[in-house]
Design an enzyme around this catalytic site. Structure first.
Site, PDB file in Angstrom:
ATOM      1  CE  LYS A  89      -4.483  -1.461   1.671  1.00 44.12           C
ATOM      2  NZ  LYS A  89      -4.350  -2.899   2.014  1.00 44.12           N
ATOM      3  CD  GLU A 111     -12.236   5.183   1.370  1.00 42.93           C
ATOM      4  OE1 GLU A 111     -12.483   6.323   0.935  1.00 42.93           O
ATOM      5  OE2 GLU A 111     -11.664   4.306   0.709  1.00 42.93           O
ATOM      6  CB  SER A 376      -0.170  -8.232  -0.933  1.00 45.00           C
ATOM      7  OG  SER A 376      -0.958  -9.061  -0.101  1.00 45.00           O
TER       8      SER A 376
HETATM    9  C1  LIG Z   1      -5.153  -3.920   1.611  1.00 47.68           C
HETATM   10  C2  LIG Z   1      -4.431  -5.177   1.355  1.00 47.68           C
HETATM   11  C3  LIG Z   1      -4.805  -6.045   0.305  1.00 47.68           C
HETATM   12  C4  LIG Z   1      -6.016  -5.829  -0.547  1.00 47.68           C
HETATM   13  O1  LIG Z   1      -6.017  -4.680  -1.321  1.00 47.68           O
HETATM   14  P1  LIG Z   1      -5.757  -4.717  -2.904  1.00 47.68           P
HETATM   15  O2  LIG Z   1      -6.070  -3.341  -3.342  1.00 47.68           O
HETATM   16  O3  LIG Z   1      -6.679  -5.748  -3.495  1.00 47.68           O
HETATM   17  O4  LIG Z   1      -4.337  -5.096  -3.089  1.00 47.68           O
HETATM   18  C5  LIG Z   1      -4.047  -7.174   0.082  1.00 47.68           C
HETATM   19  N1  LIG Z   1      -2.980  -7.474   0.867  1.00 47.68           N
HETATM   20  C6  LIG Z   1      -2.593  -6.680   1.890  1.00 47.68           C
HETATM   21  C7  LIG Z   1      -1.424  -7.073   2.706  1.00 47.68           C
HETATM   22  C8  LIG Z   1      -3.305  -5.508   2.166  1.00 47.68           C
HETATM   23  O5  LIG Z   1      -2.926  -4.734   3.200  1.00 47.68           O
END
Ligand SMILES: *Cc1c(COP(=O)(O)O)cnc(C)c1O
Length: 393
Positions: A89, A111, A376
């Site tokens: 993010k 938000e 992610s």
């Molecule tokens: C917020 C988040 C997601 C989901 O958001 P996307 O916009 O679909 O990437 C996925 N993995 C993590 C670790 C997150 O913090």
């Protein structure tokens, strides 16, 4: 580009900018300027420098030997979990704070559901010394107290949304209301590839650094130009968009998106948008949305707060509709199991969201392929959930 956005902000039939008239001038300013700003040399230089020195990029592409042996494929993990603040993010938050600065905006609103995007936003506002307001459902503030504290420590003001179900969609309504009332000086920092055009395209571009790095890293590791498969979890779809971006037009690279099916696709407690959603308008764009027969957005459910979203970005609706990406799903239990497996095979505790992407490795009917899984985020924020699950294992 076949899978890119068109000049009106559409991906096939999805996208666009469905916004109240009071926001036209503001969104129009962004539409007209975002590409020029992103391509500006000074902007690119500062963006890359912050990604490097502040966020910790490039993140490694790690060959997971023991996981590979188990699933009889070559599995590479893109280590977004090693980014500052613990997930992908931050890439987008850095890009957008520089965008806000270039547009002369002094006040930042956002938000957040679980608080991850709120923390990334509060982080870059502190970095730039800008005022930061984060709207959050009152119920989510109770559930995610540590992230509320983080945002406050970073100097942000967290504003409770007290209407409706007191969760993410109510926080979104409050943020949009604020934006309308303060359109002139306020920048709305959106956390995924959702929202009115140009947000989905802009956020995808900021996250595309992920696939840019994968492309050169996979070449170094395998000698081949392209991986066979890229897998990512999808909430709104920003980490998936980033991991896919530079492979979209390479049709020989298979793309797999993993949605959260919660307690199961037929349980009524799920967030698997492509499986259960219909065409609708959410958050200012046309996409697939989980809704009742008369068009009320339904409350999604997933054990993972980041995937607990009733829509999906318009790019992903298009990838679904055209068949360019294959959609799979993983339940709460499958994700938790995959998280423990990664922890014990590789010594990496993944975020619950990322664990959904790992959870489909045992459902692939391929062998000896080069597979990239976008990891992610890291699992520190999910230890409470993991600890509860440990007792029942
Ligand atoms: C917020 C988040 C997601 C989901 O958001 P996307 O916009 O679909 O990437 C996925 N993995 C993590 C670790 C997150 O913090």
């Amino acid at each position: 580009m076949k899978y890119g956005v068109d000049e009106f902000g559409y991906y096939g039939e999805f996208g666009g900018a469905y916004i109240p008239e009071m926001l036209f001038a503001n969104v129009d300013q962004l539409q007209k300027n975002y590409l020029g700003i992103i391509e500006d040399k000074e902007f690119r230089k500062e963006f890359l420098q912050l990604l490097t020195d502040y966020a910790g990029r490039p993140t490694p592409l790690y060959f997971a030997r023991r996981l590979s042996e188990k699933y009889r494929n070559n599995i590479f993990l893109k280590r977004e979990d090693l980014c500052h603040t613990g997930a992908h993010k931050i890439n987008n938050a850095i890009g957008q704070i520089l965008m806000a600065e270039r547009l002369g905006k002094k006040r930042i609103i956002a938000e957040t559901g679980a608080g991850q995007h709120g923390v990334a936003t509060a982080t870059v506002c502190a970095l730039k010394g800008l005022e930061c307001l984060v709207y959050m459902g009152e119920k989510d503030m109770e559930r995610q107290a540590p992230n509320v504290a983080r945002m406050q420590m970073l100097g942000a003001k967290v504003v409770p949304a007290t209407s409706g179900s007191k969760t993410l969609k109510d926080a979104t309504n409050e943020a949009i209301r604020d934006w309308i009332n303060n359109a002139h000086d306020t920048y709305y920092l959106i956390g995924s590839v959702v929202g009115p055009h140009p947000y989905p395209d802009m956020v995808a571009r900021f996250q595309s650094v992920i696939s840019e790095e994968i492309k050169s890293q996979i070449k170094n590791l395998t000698g081949k130009d392209l991986p066979d498969l890229v897998i990512a979890c999808v909430g709104g779809g920003s980490n998936a968009a980033g991991a896919f971006y530079h492979f979209l037009e390479d049709e020989e690279v298979k793309l797999i998106e993993v949605e959260a099916s919660g307690l199961g696709l037929d349980s009524g407690e799920t967030a698997a948008t492509t499986q259960l959603g219909r065409v609708g308008i959410l958050h200012g764009s046309k996409s697939l949305v989980m809704q009742t027969d008369d068009g009320q957005v339904t409350e999604p459910y997933s054990i993972s707060a980041g995937l607990d979203y009733p829509g999906i970005g318009p790019l992903h609706a298009h990838l679904y509709k055209t068949g360019r990406a294959k959609f799979m799903s993983a339940t709460d239990d499958e994700a938790v199991h995959a998280a423990f497996e990664l922890a014990q095979l590789e010594g990496i505790i993944p975020a619950l969201e990322s664990a959904h992407a790992l959870a489909v490795l045992n459902k692939l009917d391929v062998r000896d392929k080069n597979i990239v899984v976008n990891l992610s985020g890291r699992g520190d924020k999910d230890m409470d959930t993991y600890m509860k699950r440990m007792k029942t294992l």
